[in-house]
Design a protein around this motif. Structure first.
Motif, PDB file in Angstrom:
ATOM      1  N   MET A  44       0.809  -1.215   0.000  1.00 56.62           N
ATOM      2  CA  MET A  44       0.000   0.000   0.000  1.00 56.62           C
ATOM      3  C   MET A  44       0.844   1.268   0.000  1.00 56.62           C
ATOM      4  SD  MET A  44      -2.906  -1.241  -0.301  1.00 56.62           S
ATOM      5  CE  MET A  44      -4.004  -2.614   0.081  1.00 56.62           C
ATOM      6  N   THR A  45       2.105   1.135   0.396  1.00 55.04           N
ATOM      7  CA  THR A  45       2.981   2.317   0.403  1.00 55.04           C
ATOM      8  C   THR A  45       4.142   2.192  -0.573  1.00 55.04           C
ATOM      9  OG1 THR A  45       4.225   1.380   2.266  1.00 55.04           O
ATOM     10  CG2 THR A  45       2.420   2.907   2.798  1.00 55.04           C
ATOM     11  N   GLY A  46       4.388   0.982  -1.069  1.00 52.96           N
ATOM     12  CA  GLY A  46       5.510   0.774  -1.975  1.00 52.96           C
ATOM     13  C   GLY A  46       5.112   0.812  -3.436  1.00 52.96           C
ATOM     14  N   GLY A 223      -7.721  -7.303   0.018  1.00 58.39           N
ATOM     15  CA  GLY A 223      -7.297  -6.348   1.039  1.00 58.39           C
ATOM     16  C   GLY A 223      -8.321  -6.192   2.147  1.00 58.39           C
ATOM     17  N   VAL A 224      -8.935  -7.287   2.552  1.00 58.33           N
ATOM     18  CA  VAL A 224      -9.912  -7.317   3.645  1.00 58.33           C
ATOM     19  C   VAL A 224     -11.093  -6.394   3.369  1.00 58.33           C
ATOM     20  CG1 VAL A 224     -10.037  -7.606   6.157  1.00 58.33           C
ATOM     21  CG2 VAL A 224      -7.823  -7.460   5.074  1.00 58.33           C
ATOM     22  N   GLY A 225     -11.422  -6.244   2.098  1.00 60.98           N
ATOM     23  CA  GLY A 225     -12.597  -5.470   1.722  1.00 60.98           C
ATOM     24  C   GLY A 225     -12.389  -3.980   1.634  1.00 60.98           C
ATOM     25  N   ARG A 226     -11.145  -3.510   1.760  1.00 59.07           N
ATOM     26  CA  ARG A 226     -10.886  -2.063   1.758  1.00 59.07           C
ATOM     27  C   ARG A 226     -10.539  -1.575   0.354  1.00 59.07           C
ATOM     28  NH1 ARG A 226      -6.690  -0.625   6.465  1.00 59.07           N
ATOM     29  NH2 ARG A 226      -7.420   1.491   5.972  1.00 59.07           N
ATOM     30  N   PRO A 227     -11.087  -0.457  -0.072  1.00 57.04           N
ATOM     31  CA  PRO A 227     -10.750   0.103  -1.389  1.00 57.04           C
ATOM     32  C   PRO A 227      -9.358   0.732  -1.379  1.00 57.04           C
ATOM     33  CG  PRO A 227     -12.244   1.578  -0.232  1.00 57.04           C
ATOM     34  CD  PRO A 227     -12.111   0.340   0.625  1.00 57.04           C
ATOM     35  N   LYS A 228      -8.830   1.007  -2.570  1.00 59.41           N
ATOM     36  CA  LYS A 228      -7.526   1.649  -2.686  1.00 59.41           C
ATOM     37  C   LYS A 228      -7.537   3.011  -1.993  1.00 59.41           C
ATOM     38  CE  LYS A 228      -5.849  -0.426  -6.994  1.00 59.41           C
ATOM     39  NZ  LYS A 228      -5.359  -0.190  -8.365  1.00 59.41           N
ATOM     40  N   ASN A 229      -6.423   3.296  -1.350  1.00 60.94           N
ATOM     41  CA  ASN A 229      -6.208   4.599  -0.704  1.00 60.94           C
ATOM     42  C   ASN A 229      -7.178   4.874   0.444  1.00 60.94           C
ATOM     43  OD1 ASN A 229      -4.157   5.195  -2.664  1.00 60.94           O
ATOM     44  ND2 ASN A 229      -5.780   5.737  -4.109  1.00 60.94           N
ATOM     45  N   ASP A 230      -7.792   3.839   0.977  1.00 59.25           N
ATOM     46  CA  ASP A 230      -8.705   4.018   2.119  1.00 59.25           C
ATOM     47  C   ASP A 230      -7.922   4.438   3.364  1.00 59.25           C
ATOM     48  OD1 ASP A 230     -10.917   3.785   3.896  1.00 59.25           O
ATOM     49  OD2 ASP A 230     -10.208   1.777   4.451  1.00 59.25           O
ATOM     50  N   ARG A 231      -8.407   5.496   4.034  1.00 66.10           N
ATOM     51  CA  ARG A 231      -7.778   5.964   5.267  1.00 66.10           C
ATOM     52  C   ARG A 231      -8.772   6.003   6.427  1.00 66.10           C
ATOM     53  NH1 ARG A 231      -4.959  11.506   3.894  1.00 66.10           N
ATOM     54  NH2 ARG A 231      -4.246  11.246   6.059  1.00 66.10           N
ATOM     55  N   THR A 232      -9.970   5.502   6.186  1.00 67.14           N
ATOM     56  CA  THR A 232     -11.029   5.598   7.201  1.00 67.14           C
ATOM     57  C   THR A 232     -11.629   4.240   7.547  1.00 67.14           C
ATOM     58  OG1 THR A 232     -12.666   6.076   5.467  1.00 67.14           O
ATOM     59  CG2 THR A 232     -11.605   7.972   6.544  1.00 67.14           C
ATOM     60  N   TYR A 233     -10.907   3.176   7.245  1.00 69.15           N
ATOM     61  CA  TYR A 233     -11.324   1.812   7.581  1.00 69.15           C
ATOM     62  C   TYR A 233     -12.688   1.440   7.017  1.00 69.15           C
ATOM     63  CZ  TYR A 233      -7.274   1.977  10.587  1.00 69.15           C
ATOM     64  OH  TYR A 233      -5.968   2.113  11.039  1.00 69.15           O
ATOM     65  N   MET A 244       0.363  -9.388  -1.301  1.00 69.78           N
ATOM     66  CA  MET A 244       1.777  -9.714  -1.469  1.00 69.78           C
ATOM     67  C   MET A 244       2.625  -8.577  -0.920  1.00 69.78           C
ATOM     68  SD  MET A 244       3.959 -10.463  -4.973  1.00 69.78           S
ATOM     69  CE  MET A 244       3.376 -12.146  -5.186  1.00 69.78           C
ATOM     70  N   SER A 245       3.777  -8.906  -0.325  1.00 64.98           N
ATOM     71  CA  SER A 245       4.679  -7.880   0.199  1.00 64.98           C
ATOM     72  C   SER A 245       5.578  -7.321  -0.907  1.00 64.98           C
ATOM     73  CB  SER A 245       5.548  -8.451   1.316  1.00 64.98           C
ATOM     74  OG  SER A 245       6.613  -9.223   0.773  1.00 64.98           O
ATOM     75  N   GLU A 246       6.181  -6.186  -0.623  1.00 68.58           N
ATOM     76  CA  GLU A 246       7.132  -5.569  -1.549  1.00 68.58           C
ATOM     77  C   GLU A 246       8.379  -6.438  -1.750  1.00 68.58           C
ATOM     78  OE1 GLU A 246       7.040  -1.897  -3.063  1.00 68.58           O
ATOM     79  OE2 GLU A 246       5.215  -3.088  -3.146  1.00 68.58           O
ATOM     80  N   PHE A 247       8.772  -7.192  -0.723  1.00 65.56           N
ATOM     81  CA  PHE A 247       9.947  -8.054  -0.847  1.00 65.56           C
ATOM     82  C   PHE A 247       9.714  -9.148  -1.889  1.00 65.56           C
ATOM     83  CE2 PHE A 247      10.357  -6.493   3.571  1.00 65.56           C
ATOM     84  CZ  PHE A 247      11.614  -5.921   3.477  1.00 65.56           C
ATOM     85  N   HIS A 248       8.545  -9.777  -1.827  1.00 68.92           N
ATOM     86  CA  HIS A 248       8.230 -10.827  -2.795  1.00 68.92           C
ATOM     87  C   HIS A 248       8.195 -10.269  -4.211  1.00 68.92           C
ATOM     88  CE1 HIS A 248       6.842 -12.706   0.959  1.00 68.92           C
ATOM     89  NE2 HIS A 248       7.030 -13.864   0.335  1.00 68.92           N
ATOM     90  N   ALA A 249       7.585  -9.105  -4.358  1.00 66.38           N
ATOM     91  CA  ALA A 249       7.483  -8.495  -5.693  1.00 66.38           C
ATOM     92  C   ALA A 249       8.857  -8.116  -6.235  1.00 66.38           C
ATOM     93  CB  ALA A 249       6.571  -7.276  -5.641  1.00 66.38           C
ATOM     94  N   ALA A 250       9.752  -7.672  -5.369  1.00 67.52           N
ATOM     95  CA  ALA A 250      11.108  -7.314  -5.807  1.00 67.52           C
ATOM     96  C   ALA A 250      11.810  -8.528  -6.403  1.00 67.52           C
ATOM     97  CB  ALA A 250      11.909  -6.754  -4.631  1.00 67.52           C
ATOM     98  N   ILE A 251      11.702  -9.672  -5.721  1.00 70.31           N
ATOM     99  CA  ILE A 251      12.296 -10.908  -6.236  1.00 70.31           C
ATOM    100  C   ILE A 251      11.673 -11.276  -7.579  1.00 70.31           C
ATOM    101  CG2 ILE A 251      12.518 -13.393  -5.855  1.00 70.31           C
ATOM    102  CD1 ILE A 251      14.359 -11.918  -4.057  1.00 70.31           C
ATOM    103  N   LEU A 252      10.350 -11.152  -7.672  1.00 66.31           N
ATOM    104  CA  LEU A 252       9.650 -11.540  -8.903  1.00 66.31           C
ATOM    105  C   LEU A 252      10.009 -10.636 -10.074  1.00 66.31           C
ATOM    106  CD1 LEU A 252       6.142 -12.478  -7.476  1.00 66.31           C
ATOM    107  CD2 LEU A 252       7.844 -14.034  -8.452  1.00 66.31           C
ATOM    108  N   LEU A 253      10.246  -9.378  -9.809  1.00 64.58           N
ATOM    109  CA  LEU A 253      10.659  -8.480 -10.897  1.00 64.58           C
ATOM    110  C   LEU A 253      11.989  -8.941 -11.491  1.00 64.58           C
ATOM    111  CD1 LEU A 253       9.681  -4.977  -9.485  1.00 64.58           C
ATOM    112  CD2 LEU A 253       8.914  -5.952 -11.655  1.00 64.58           C
ATOM    113  N   ALA A 254      12.892  -9.415 -10.632  1.00 64.11           N
ATOM    114  CA  ALA A 254      14.163  -9.940 -11.142  1.00 64.11           C
ATOM    115  C   ALA A 254      13.937 -11.249 -11.891  1.00 64.11           C
ATOM    116  CB  ALA A 254      15.141 -10.140  -9.985  1.00 64.11           C
ATOM    117  N   GLN A 255      13.093 -12.114 -11.339  1.00 67.33           N
ATOM    118  CA  GLN A 255      12.801 -13.389 -11.987  1.00 67.33           C
ATOM    119  C   GLN A 255      12.141 -13.195 -13.353  1.00 67.33           C
ATOM    120  OE1 GLN A 255      12.795 -16.904 -10.186  1.00 67.33           O
ATOM    121  NE2 GLN A 255      14.535 -15.748  -9.374  1.00 67.33           N
ATOM    122  N   LEU A 256      11.324 -12.158 -13.441  1.00 69.54           N
ATOM    123  CA  LEU A 256      10.606 -11.865 -14.680  1.00 69.54           C
ATOM    124  C   LEU A 256      11.560 -11.553 -15.833  1.00 69.54           C
ATOM    125  CD1 LEU A 256       7.632 -11.644 -15.582  1.00 69.54           C
ATOM    126  CD2 LEU A 256       7.716  -9.211 -15.014  1.00 69.54           C
TER     127      LEU A 256
END
Length: 401
Positions: A44-46, A223-233, A244-256
């Motif tokens: 959500m922040t990466g 995302g547990v039912g939350r829309p993008k950029n939700d700040r009010t739960y 998926m975490s940013e770490f997993h995606a970083a590895i996958l970008l290299a694998q890609l």
């Protein structure tokens, strides 16, 4: 005199190791370091997950990709997106990894097992059509070992009966059916990035689709039912945490960055190995239909006939191969032959379906009892590796004479 097998005290046929898997290098370290230093480890922040999704969707000729925790969750989420649940039936091939069937049960729907093609090991379109009932809401064709299912016929049947198609492409990264990318032909497709898959981040998966409606619903649910950029739960739908975490995606970008090249290598080497084994009686490689224009070969699969190996059982043959330096495994079982299905350990999610009265699964059962597979990295080295595979098989065969 025949050469002595390792299992009888001899020396291994293959001493040079196969290529290491997973493959990693400076690119993985570079991208992981970038994530660590950024402090943005959450999707959500990466930016890494977003970038991976865009590139993976483009690779598979689809509009949308949603990265998730693993391939099993990707199937569960796809079924939920299609509002499939209690009382519904989902047709799946009898020969597949357990998740294809268990994910259906997890969503309180009933998996209906059908037979597969004896050559390609993929779902039989004829068996699919025969199994349709008024309760059938979806079908999950599995691109077995990377060989694409007959998606023309399967999609035609599905459209005729208003059935949704979820492609199980856990084995099929970058594969093609009649020059169309696996994952682009159904309503939704899932991929896996588990440790053994053609590209991996240890554990991970994704959904691809050309439907904005399906993507938007999947995004909310993952995302547990939350829309993008939700700040009010806000929680707009029933969901869970499949992010998926940013770490997993970083590895996958290299694998890609490697996947297309490795697919070409495995295609070439699988054909070479087919030729090496052509005259070895008792070994029959997985077949190939004309429509399979690119098979990425997640596994190299072949029938084994013990009659040509002095009665050596399949398990004994696999043990001998491993001892000779060739990693190998027996086929998946037929789903309904697992203890999970036989004893219906379904956690009260479904009840009343009698798997002992299922349709003819003779092809699936023969594959389950006779087929052996080699992991994809055995095709990623050089021709010497391929000759070693054939040589080890012949050594075992000749030792029994």
């Amino acid at each position: 005199m025949s050469e002595t097998l390792v299992i009888n005290g001899g020396s291994p046929y293959k001493t040079k190791p196969f290529p290491q898997w997973p493959i990693s290098g400076e690119r993985e370290l570079e991208l992981i370091t970038e994530v660590v230093k950024s402090g943005n480890w959450w999707r959500m922040t990466g930016t890494m997950v977003d970038e991976f999704e865009e590139k993976f969707a483009k690779m598979h000729d689809t509009e949308y990709c949603l990265a998730v925790t693993n391939g099993t969750h990707a199937i569960e989420l796809s079924l939920s997106v299609l509002d499939i649940g209690r009382g519904d039936e989902v047709i799946v091939p009898a020969l597949t990894f357990i998740s294809t069937g268990s994910a259906v049960i997890y969503c309180n729907a009933t998996p209906v097992l059908v037979d597969v093609d004896p050559e390609t090991f993929c779902m039989s379109p004829e068996a699919f059509e025969k199994a349709i009932t008024p309760r059938t809401k979806a079908v999950i064709p599995v691109h077995m070992a990377g060989h694409a299912c007959d998606m023309d016929r399967i999609c035609e049947i599905a459209r005729k009966h208003n059935i949704k198609v979820i492609e199980d492409a856990a084995h099929g990264h970058g594969g093609e059916w009649k020059n169309k990318r696996i994952g682009s032909m159904g309503d939704i497709a899932i991929f896996s990035f588990q440790n053994g898959k053609l590209m991996t981040c240890g554990e991970g998966g994704c959904i691809v689709t050309n439907s904005k409606e399906f993507y938007d619903t999947a995004y909310l649910m993952h995302g547990v039912g939350r829309p993008k950029n939700d700040r009010t739960y806000q929680h707009l739908v029933m969901g869970s945490n499949y992010r998926m975490s940013e770490f997993h995606a970083a590895i996958l970008l290299a694998q890609l960055e490697r996947i297309e090249h490795l697919n070409e290598v495995r295609e070439k080497h699988a054909l070479f190995l087919d030729n090496l084994l052509e005259d070895v009686e008792g070994i029959t490689p997985q077949g190939r239909k004309e429509g399979s224009t690119l098979n990425p070969h997640y596994m190299y699969m072949f029938y084994y006939d013990s009659l040509y190996f002095n009665g050596m059982s399949r398990q004994q043959f696999v043990d001998a191969l491993i001892a000779e330096g060739i990693p190998s495994f027996i086929s998946f079982p037929v789903l309904s032959d697992t203890k999970f299905f036989k004893e219906q350990k379904f956690g009260r999610r479904i009840e009343g379906y009698d798997y002992s009265q299922e349709a003819d699964l003779s092809n699936a059962r023969k594959i389950a009892s006779d087929v052996i597979w080699l992991p994809h990295y055995t095709l990623e080295g050089d021709t010497e590796d391929l000759k070693d595979i054939a040589g080890a098989i012949n050594k075992i065969k000749n030792a029994g004479r």
